[in-house]
Design a protein around this motif. Structure first.
Motif, PDB file in Angstrom:
ATOM      1  N   ALA A 120      35.909 -72.320-106.250  1.00  0.00           N
ATOM      2  CA  ALA A 120      36.593 -71.196-105.604  1.00  0.00           C
ATOM      3  C   ALA A 120      38.060 -71.226-106.016  1.00  0.00           C
ATOM      4  CB  ALA A 120      36.461 -71.266-104.094  1.00  0.00           C
ATOM      5  N   TYR A 121      38.582 -70.055-106.338  1.00  0.00           N
ATOM      6  CA  TYR A 121      39.979 -69.907-106.740  1.00  0.00           C
ATOM      7  C   TYR A 121      40.588 -68.764-105.936  1.00  0.00           C
ATOM      8  CZ  TYR A 121      38.409 -72.861-110.535  1.00  0.00           C
ATOM      9  OH  TYR A 121      37.870 -73.895-111.250  1.00  0.00           O
ATOM     10  N   LEU A 150      35.206 -81.329 -95.077  1.00  0.00           N
ATOM     11  CA  LEU A 150      36.118 -81.041 -96.181  1.00  0.00           C
ATOM     12  C   LEU A 150      37.554 -81.409 -95.830  1.00  0.00           C
ATOM     13  CD1 LEU A 150      35.996 -79.578 -99.016  1.00  0.00           C
ATOM     14  CD2 LEU A 150      36.737 -77.526 -97.782  1.00  0.00           C
ATOM     15  N   ALA A 151      38.008 -80.961 -94.678  1.00  0.00           N
ATOM     16  CA  ALA A 151      39.423 -81.078 -94.327  1.00  0.00           C
ATOM     17  C   ALA A 151      39.707 -82.100 -93.243  1.00  0.00           C
ATOM     18  CB  ALA A 151      39.953 -79.707 -93.873  1.00  0.00           C
ATOM     19  N   ARG A 170      47.791 -73.979 -98.545  1.00  0.00           N
ATOM     20  CA  ARG A 170      47.150 -74.906 -97.592  1.00  0.00           C
ATOM     21  C   ARG A 170      45.648 -74.965 -97.863  1.00  0.00           C
ATOM     22  NH1 ARG A 170      48.193 -78.216 -93.848  1.00  0.00           N
ATOM     23  NH2 ARG A 170      47.012 -78.538 -91.920  1.00  0.00           N
ATOM     24  N   ALA A 171      45.049 -73.845 -98.192  1.00  0.00           N
ATOM     25  CA  ALA A 171      43.622 -73.847 -98.502  1.00  0.00           C
ATOM     26  C   ALA A 171      43.327 -74.749 -99.698  1.00  0.00           C
ATOM     27  CB  ALA A 171      43.145 -72.424 -98.773  1.00  0.00           C
ATOM     28  N   ALA A 172      44.197 -74.713-100.696  1.00  0.00           N
ATOM     29  CA  ALA A 172      44.002 -75.568-101.868  1.00  0.00           C
ATOM     30  C   ALA A 172      44.243 -77.031-101.516  1.00  0.00           C
ATOM     31  CB  ALA A 172      44.933 -75.132-102.994  1.00  0.00           C
ATOM     32  N   ALA A 173      45.264 -77.294-100.707  1.00  0.00           N
ATOM     33  CA  ALA A 173      45.584 -78.676-100.331  1.00  0.00           C
ATOM     34  C   ALA A 173      44.449 -79.310 -99.540  1.00  0.00           C
ATOM     35  CB  ALA A 173      46.883 -78.708 -99.528  1.00  0.00           C
ATOM     36  N   VAL A 180      45.279 -72.198-107.133  1.00  0.00           N
ATOM     37  CA  VAL A 180      45.921 -70.938-106.748  1.00  0.00           C
ATOM     38  C   VAL A 180      46.595 -70.343-107.977  1.00  0.00           C
ATOM     39  CG1 VAL A 180      47.643 -69.869-105.251  1.00  0.00           C
ATOM     40  CG2 VAL A 180      46.294 -71.815-104.416  1.00  0.00           C
ATOM     41  N   HIS A 181      46.415 -69.027-108.143  1.00  0.00           N
ATOM     42  CA  HIS A 181      46.998 -68.327-109.285  1.00  0.00           C
ATOM     43  C   HIS A 181      47.719 -67.066-108.815  1.00  0.00           C
ATOM     44  CE1 HIS A 181      44.754 -70.903-112.035  1.00  0.00           C
ATOM     45  NE2 HIS A 181      43.668 -70.671-111.317  1.00  0.00           N
TER      46      HIS A 181
END
Length: 258
Positions: A120-121, A150-151, A170-173, A180-181
């Motif tokens: 997921a990106y 996961l978190a 934060r979602a990526a961390a 994230v792009h």
């Protein structure tokens, strides 16, 4: 297939795209059916190597269309599988790699489905929120165990209990998305990775995914339990108040419930 879901196939990559931007891509039963049909086809069609799930510029999906949802509230794990369950089962069962491209809002099941994708990106303007408790409902489709796994439970409760929003960073961390792009770069980056996967040995990819998802019997038991609790909440005074508040555009008052 409803026009609210666009499906395309190019060079082995099937794209399933939410296409209801005037309603922030809120998902109807017809849209769930179309998504399920696309994933079911991808699973058996040898010309499909990878599936990409995407939205419109600036909005992935705002989650369930509440009006459509109320016309036929789903009972997950009950008798005939409702369209949302058919979609999620097709996503979980798909043997091909599935990649999500999230640009903008990802609400409710828009977050839950990411937990069942292989990659997921997100764009840097994306926002992730799971307002289940705010609607007097509970997490769905394994998110009550997948997100804490996961978190971490404490962090997951920012989404699952507090109903807070996460930005893309934060979602990526926390592992919800891979990277994230910038919005203009997101789909190009996603398609580049899809092309890499599409060129790999397909049976080796299928077997690798099968090995990593081999423990889903326990997850399905969790999903059935979530569905039972979800169904009970649908008939509760809390849910009635939440829906009335939504329709009346006011904050819900739960002071007389519970």
């Amino acid at each position: 297939m409803t026009h609210d879901i666009q499906a395309g196939l190019d060079a082995g990559i099937m794209t399933l795209r939410f296409n209801r931007p005037t309603k922030k891509n809120a998902i109807t039963r017809a849209m769930y059916t179309a998504l399920a049909e696309g994933l079911e086809r991808a699973d058996t069609d040898n010309s499909v190597r990878v599936v990409v799930i995407a939205g419109a510029p600036g909005v992935f999906t705002a989650g369930n269309d509440l009006i459509d949802f109320m016309e036929a509230p789903p009972h997950i794990g009950g008798g005939d599988a409702p369209p949302v369950e058919r979609f999620m089962r097709a996503l979980m069962a798909c043997r091909k790699p599935v990649i999500a491209a999230v640009d903008g809002l990802a609400i409710g099941i828009g977050v839950t489905l990411l937990l069942h994708c292989d990659l997921a990106y997100a764009s840097d303007r994306s926002v992730f929120r799971t307002p289940f408790v705010d609607l007097a409902l509970v997490p769905e489709f394994g998110s009550s165990v997948l997100l804490p796994g996961l978190a971490g439970r404490v962090v997951a409760n920012e989404l699952l209990m507090l109903g807070e929003s996460w930005d893309a960073q934060r979602a990526a961390a926390k592992g919800l998305v891979n990277a994230v792009h910038a919005p203009d770069d997101l789909e190009r980056e996603v398609m580049a990775r899809a092309q890499i996967l599409a060129a790999k040995a397909p049976e080796a990819l299928r077997q690798t995914k099968a090995l990593m998802t081999a423990g889903q019997d326990a997850l399905m038991a969790v999903i059935r339990t979530e569905g039972e609790v979800f169904a009970r909440q649908l008939s509760s005074a809390e849910f009635s108040e939440a829906v009335n508040a939504f329709l009346e555009r006011r904050a819900p008052d739960f002071s007389k419930t519970g």
